[in-house]
Motif scaffolding. Structure first.
Motif, PDB file in Angstrom:
ATOM      1  N   ALA A  29       0.828  -1.206   0.000  1.00  0.00           N
ATOM      2  CA  ALA A  29       0.000   0.000   0.000  1.00  0.00           C
ATOM      3  C   ALA A  29       0.861   1.255   0.000  1.00  0.00           C
ATOM      4  O   ALA A  29       1.883   1.327   0.668  1.00  0.00           O
ATOM      5  CB  ALA A  29      -0.911  -0.015   1.222  1.00  0.00           C
ATOM      6  N   ILE A  30       0.437   2.237  -0.757  1.00  0.00           N
ATOM      7  CA  ILE A  30       1.086   3.541  -0.796  1.00  0.00           C
ATOM      8  C   ILE A  30       0.031   4.579  -0.476  1.00  0.00           C
ATOM      9  O   ILE A  30      -1.049   4.583  -1.052  1.00  0.00           O
ATOM     10  CB  ILE A  30       1.715   3.820  -2.170  1.00  0.00           C
ATOM     11  CG1 ILE A  30       2.871   2.850  -2.445  1.00  0.00           C
ATOM     12  CG2 ILE A  30       2.230   5.244  -2.263  1.00  0.00           C
ATOM     13  CD1 ILE A  30       3.501   3.014  -3.810  1.00  0.00           C
ATOM     14  N   GLY A  31       0.338   5.480   0.448  1.00  0.00           N
ATOM     15  CA  GLY A  31      -0.605   6.535   0.796  1.00  0.00           C
ATOM     16  C   GLY A  31      -1.358   6.240   2.077  1.00  0.00           C
ATOM     17  O   GLY A  31      -1.438   5.105   2.544  1.00  0.00           O
ATOM     18  N   TYR A 361       9.897   6.252 -16.749  1.00  0.00           N
ATOM     19  CA  TYR A 361       9.869   7.299 -17.772  1.00  0.00           C
ATOM     20  C   TYR A 361       9.150   8.530 -17.240  1.00  0.00           C
ATOM     21  O   TYR A 361       9.606   9.663 -17.414  1.00  0.00           O
ATOM     22  CB  TYR A 361       9.181   6.790 -19.041  1.00  0.00           C
ATOM     23  CG  TYR A 361       9.208   7.835 -20.137  1.00  0.00           C
ATOM     24  CD1 TYR A 361      10.372   8.070 -20.855  1.00  0.00           C
ATOM     25  CD2 TYR A 361       8.086   8.608 -20.431  1.00  0.00           C
ATOM     26  CE1 TYR A 361      10.415   9.047 -21.833  1.00  0.00           C
ATOM     27  CE2 TYR A 361       8.124   9.586 -21.407  1.00  0.00           C
ATOM     28  CZ  TYR A 361       9.290   9.798 -22.112  1.00  0.00           C
ATOM     29  OH  TYR A 361       9.336  10.776 -23.070  1.00  0.00           O
ATOM     30  N   TRP A 362       7.993   8.321 -16.606  1.00  0.00           N
ATOM     31  CA  TRP A 362       7.336   9.395 -15.857  1.00  0.00           C
ATOM     32  C   TRP A 362       7.657   9.202 -14.388  1.00  0.00           C
ATOM     33  O   TRP A 362       7.461   8.120 -13.844  1.00  0.00           O
ATOM     34  CB  TRP A 362       5.815   9.369 -16.069  1.00  0.00           C
ATOM     35  CG  TRP A 362       5.397   9.635 -17.476  1.00  0.00           C
ATOM     36  CD1 TRP A 362       4.765   8.756 -18.316  1.00  0.00           C
ATOM     37  CD2 TRP A 362       5.564  10.843 -18.224  1.00  0.00           C
ATOM     38  NE1 TRP A 362       4.543   9.341 -19.535  1.00  0.00           N
ATOM     39  CE2 TRP A 362       5.027  10.639 -19.515  1.00  0.00           C
ATOM     40  CE3 TRP A 362       6.130  12.088 -17.934  1.00  0.00           C
ATOM     41  CZ2 TRP A 362       5.036  11.609 -20.505  1.00  0.00           C
ATOM     42  CZ3 TRP A 362       6.137  13.056 -18.921  1.00  0.00           C
ATOM     43  CH2 TRP A 362       5.593  12.820 -20.184  1.00  0.00           C
ATOM     44  N   SER A 363       8.181  10.234 -13.757  1.00  0.00           N
ATOM     45  CA  SER A 363       8.480  10.176 -12.336  1.00  0.00           C
ATOM     46  C   SER A 363       7.388  10.903 -11.561  1.00  0.00           C
ATOM     47  O   SER A 363       6.770  11.837 -12.064  1.00  0.00           O
ATOM     48  CB  SER A 363       9.836  10.820 -12.062  1.00  0.00           C
ATOM     49  OG  SER A 363      10.144  10.766 -10.687  1.00  0.00           O
ATOM     50  N   GLN A 364       7.177  10.488 -10.323  1.00  0.00           N
ATOM     51  CA  GLN A 364       6.043  10.940  -9.526  1.00  0.00           C
ATOM     52  C   GLN A 364       6.163  12.406  -9.097  1.00  0.00           C
ATOM     53  O   GLN A 364       7.246  12.883  -8.780  1.00  0.00           O
ATOM     54  CB  GLN A 364       5.892  10.063  -8.290  1.00  0.00           C
ATOM     55  CG  GLN A 364       7.015  10.220  -7.266  1.00  0.00           C
ATOM     56  CD  GLN A 364       8.278   9.478  -7.622  1.00  0.00           C
ATOM     57  OE1 GLN A 364       8.240   8.532  -8.400  1.00  0.00           O
ATOM     58  NE2 GLN A 364       9.405   9.889  -7.054  1.00  0.00           N
ATOM     59  N   PRO A 365       5.012  13.111  -9.026  1.00  0.00           N
ATOM     60  CA  PRO A 365       4.970  14.448  -8.440  1.00  0.00           C
ATOM     61  C   PRO A 365       4.658  14.420  -6.953  1.00  0.00           C
ATOM     62  O   PRO A 365       4.846  15.421  -6.259  1.00  0.00           O
ATOM     63  CB  PRO A 365       3.823  15.112  -9.200  1.00  0.00           C
ATOM     64  CG  PRO A 365       2.875  13.986  -9.479  1.00  0.00           C
ATOM     65  CD  PRO A 365       3.733  12.758  -9.682  1.00  0.00           C
ATOM     66  N   LEU A 366       4.142  13.284  -6.450  1.00  0.00           N
ATOM     67  CA  LEU A 366       3.760  13.118  -5.050  1.00  0.00           C
ATOM     68  C   LEU A 366       4.798  12.254  -4.345  1.00  0.00           C
ATOM     69  O   LEU A 366       5.175  11.181  -4.826  1.00  0.00           O
ATOM     70  CB  LEU A 366       2.374  12.472  -4.961  1.00  0.00           C
ATOM     71  CG  LEU A 366       1.212  13.369  -5.409  1.00  0.00           C
ATOM     72  CD1 LEU A 366       0.012  12.526  -5.832  1.00  0.00           C
ATOM     73  CD2 LEU A 366       0.821  14.331  -4.298  1.00  0.00           C
ATOM     74  N   LYS A 367       5.248  12.702  -3.173  1.00  0.00           N
ATOM     75  CA  LYS A 367       6.419  12.113  -2.527  1.00  0.00           C
ATOM     76  C   LYS A 367       6.238  10.659  -2.124  1.00  0.00           C
ATOM     77  O   LYS A 367       7.202   9.880  -2.126  1.00  0.00           O
ATOM     78  CB  LYS A 367       6.803  12.958  -1.313  1.00  0.00           C
ATOM     79  CG  LYS A 367       7.255  14.367  -1.676  1.00  0.00           C
ATOM     80  CD  LYS A 367       7.552  15.197  -0.440  1.00  0.00           C
ATOM     81  CE  LYS A 367       7.943  16.622  -0.815  1.00  0.00           C
ATOM     82  NZ  LYS A 367       8.196  17.460   0.395  1.00  0.00           N
ATOM     83  N   ALA A 368       5.035  10.255  -1.769  1.00  0.00           N
ATOM     84  CA  ALA A 368       4.836   8.872  -1.323  1.00  0.00           C
ATOM     85  C   ALA A 368       5.190   7.864  -2.403  1.00  0.00           C
ATOM     86  O   ALA A 368       5.632   6.745  -2.102  1.00  0.00           O
ATOM     87  CB  ALA A 368       3.387   8.675  -0.874  1.00  0.00           C
ATOM     88  N   TYR A 369       5.028   8.248  -3.670  1.00  0.00           N
ATOM     89  CA  TYR A 369       5.320   7.322  -4.761  1.00  0.00           C
ATOM     90  C   TYR A 369       6.816   7.104  -4.970  1.00  0.00           C
ATOM     91  O   TYR A 369       7.210   6.242  -5.771  1.00  0.00           O
ATOM     92  CB  TYR A 369       4.662   7.800  -6.051  1.00  0.00           C
ATOM     93  CG  TYR A 369       3.154   7.651  -6.044  1.00  0.00           C
ATOM     94  CD1 TYR A 369       2.572   6.391  -5.990  1.00  0.00           C
ATOM     95  CD2 TYR A 369       2.323   8.765  -6.080  1.00  0.00           C
ATOM     96  CE1 TYR A 369       1.196   6.245  -5.980  1.00  0.00           C
ATOM     97  CE2 TYR A 369       0.941   8.635  -6.065  1.00  0.00           C
ATOM     98  CZ  TYR A 369       0.385   7.361  -6.020  1.00  0.00           C
ATOM     99  OH  TYR A 369      -0.981   7.227  -6.010  1.00  0.00           O
ATOM    100  N   ALA A 370       7.663   7.845  -4.251  1.00  0.00           N
ATOM    101  CA  ALA A 370       9.098   7.556  -4.288  1.00  0.00           C
ATOM    102  C   ALA A 370       9.396   6.190  -3.685  1.00  0.00           C
ATOM    103  O   ALA A 370      10.477   5.629  -3.891  1.00  0.00           O
ATOM    104  CB  ALA A 370       9.881   8.634  -3.541  1.00  0.00           C
ATOM    105  N   GLU A 371       8.428   5.637  -2.929  1.00  0.00           N
ATOM    106  CA  GLU A 371       8.587   4.311  -2.341  1.00  0.00           C
ATOM    107  C   GLU A 371       8.020   3.218  -3.236  1.00  0.00           C
ATOM    108  O   GLU A 371       7.948   2.055  -2.837  1.00  0.00           O
ATOM    109  CB  GLU A 371       7.896   4.263  -0.970  1.00  0.00           C
ATOM    110  CG  GLU A 371       8.419   5.299   0.013  1.00  0.00           C
ATOM    111  CD  GLU A 371       9.924   5.233   0.183  1.00  0.00           C
ATOM    112  OE1 GLU A 371      10.445   4.115   0.336  1.00  0.00           O
ATOM    113  OE2 GLU A 371      10.578   6.302   0.140  1.00  0.00           O
ATOM    114  N   SER A 372       7.612   3.561  -4.433  1.00  0.00           N
ATOM    115  CA  SER A 372       7.098   2.562  -5.359  1.00  0.00           C
ATOM    116  C   SER A 372       8.155   1.506  -5.651  1.00  0.00           C
ATOM    117  O   SER A 372       9.363   1.789  -5.717  1.00  0.00           O
ATOM    118  CB  SER A 372       6.674   3.231  -6.674  1.00  0.00           C
ATOM    119  OG  SER A 372       6.368   2.259  -7.656  1.00  0.00           O
ATOM    120  N   ALA A 373       7.705   0.292  -5.863  1.00  0.00           N
ATOM    121  CA  ALA A 373       8.625  -0.814  -6.133  1.00  0.00           C
ATOM    122  C   ALA A 373       9.430  -0.599  -7.404  1.00  0.00           C
ATOM    123  O   ALA A 373      10.496  -1.202  -7.572  1.00  0.00           O
ATOM    124  CB  ALA A 373       7.842  -2.127  -6.222  1.00  0.00           C
TER     125      ALA A 373
END
Length: 444
Positions: A29-31, A361-373
């Motif tokens: 889970a993210i967020g 290729y697209w990087s996240q604008p929201l910080k929590a998605y920096a933890e994406s796998a």
């Protein structure tokens, strides 16, 4: 290119989209779950048309469409997604906003919401909800999304693609370097070495979307120069800019021939063909090589690395991100449905598979998605993770406004460098011409 994604098609998702979506499913889970959604109530009979830039890698479009189908399954709202080639986006947006007959959701690039601020509905409620749930917005997202000096959000940044250095590790070593130097003089010597061994670099100063502005801005920012000062006064006729122009001229002598005619895909093709040893680019080159299935291209992927471009006078990597920025036009008949669509697409269940499937290729604008796998899936793409964690942007150091957008759309900074590297003008003359051109927009 058009895609009409309705209820009857929702169960007939294309094999590619479904396959990529399943493969990219988030591992955890993210967020935060304790943040209440805004509660948008789509209008009865709503149908949405979405306008966005075309793909550069297949999963971008495939997963975006699969997520859109899921939205239709959930809400019953049919959505048509129109994909537009990047160079054609400014015209498409201008026609839609000026006629009041365009898309219900218009996904343009970075400064676009500031070009059409008076034709947009605010998305502050949506942006604040997403920020609270997903760890807050990166600096670049706030710069592009918010009206300067206020809490009002005009656009909703969905992701950014940046242009670090993409290079062949073995050729860099053959040129006499073990890593990418941070000093500009050493970097020039590296590029001279690449040319000497027959594997030159290649950077665009044509009208290639993304690539050419990325390189031109890097030249400015590494020399401590900028389009404007903090108050919005144009600062292109300065000693720092002249040094950047001189450096650009020296760099051009190290490059492969033909870069002045490159389009947005030219450096990708040249790198994959083995014609160049280094360029600035998003992850699309590496993605194409890694997923090709061709032994020769897989060998190039194994030899490919990414690194921040040299910092020069900048305290942080002098790169920005070409940012997808979603807008809800005032002319839409379905504003609540449009906002609900954007909320749905930015939630982890949809967004993380898109992020992961695009391999950064697209990087996240929201910080929590920096933890994406996705960021743990391949160490070679880690350079892209912080694409939107940057103080640099189109129009830096001044306000993001219509003038900054117009200067970018009219290639003022890119052309300033192009005139010098082609010998059309001396540095001082080109800088003065660019100063006058930019001032016309800032004074209008």
């Amino acid at each position: 290119m058009q895609r009409l994604i309705g209820r009857r098609q929702a169960l007939a998702a294309g094999a590619l989209g479904v396959g990529m979506l399943a493969a990219a499913a988030p591992g955890r889970a993210i967020g935060r779950e304790d943040v209440a959604a805004p509660g948008f109530q789509p209008e009865r009979g709503a149908r949405l048309r979405v306008l966005r830039p075309a793909k550069y890698i297949d999963p971008d479009e495939a997963i975006f469409n699969a997520n859109t189908r899921r939205f239709t399954e959930t809400t019953g709202i049919e959505v048509r997604v129109d994909y537009v080639n990047w160079p054609d986006m400014p015209v498409q947006l201008a026609v839609g906003f000026n006629t009041g007959q365009g898309a219900d959701v218009a996904i343009g690039f970075g400064a676009d919401p500031h070009l059409y601020a008076d034709k947009l509905l605010e998305v502050t409620d949506l942006a604040e909800y997403l920020g609270a749930k997903y760890g807050g917005w990166y600096e670049l997202a706030e710069v592009y999304g918010k009206r300067r000096g206020s809490r009002t959000w005009l656009g909703l940044p969905m992701g950014g693609t940046t242009g670090p250095l993409v290079y062949r590790r073995s050729w860099i070593r053959e040129a006499g370097f073990e890593h990418i130097p941070n000093d500009l003089g050493d970097f020039l010597r590296l590029c001279q070495g690449l040319k000497r061994i027959g594997h030159p670099c290649g950077f665009a100063l044509s009208h290639a979307p993304g690539d050419a502005p990325g390189y031109a801005n890097w030249l400015l920012w590494t020399h401590g120069a900028a389009l404007t000062d903090e108050a919005g006064r144009v600062t292109l006729d300065t000693p720092e800019v002249l040094r950047a122009l001189d450096y650009a001229r020296a760099m051009q002598e190290t490059m492969i021939a033909g870069t002045m005619a490159w389009n947005g895909a030219s450096n990708n093709r040249a790198y994959i063909a083995g014609e160049i040893g280094a360029t600035q680019n998003g992850v699309s080159v590496y993605f194409s090589l890694k997923t090709s299935g061709d032994a020769a291209q897989l060998a190039i992927a194994a030899d490919t690395e990414h690194a921040e471009m040299p910092h020069g006078a900048a305290s942080k990597a002098p790169e920005t991100a070409l940012t997808l920025n979603a807008m809800v036009p005032r002319h839409t008949r379905f504003p609540q449905a449009a906002k609900e669509y954007l909320r749905f697409m930015m939630e982890a269940e949809q967004y993380d598979p898109w992020l992961t499937g695009c391999l950064g290729y697209w990087s996240q604008p929201l910080k929590a998605y920096a933890e994406s796998a996705v960021w743990a899936s391949d160490p070679k793409i880690l350079t892209y993770r912080g694409a939107m964690d940057t103080p640099f942007y189109e129009g830096y150091r001044g306000p993001i406004n219509a003038a900054a957008g117009a200067v970018a759309e009219n290639w003022v900074v890119v052309d300033m460098f192009a005139r010098v590297v082609t010998g059309e003008q001396r540095p001082a003359d080109s800088a003065r011409a660019a100063q006058r051109a930019a001032q016309r927009w800032y004074r209008s």
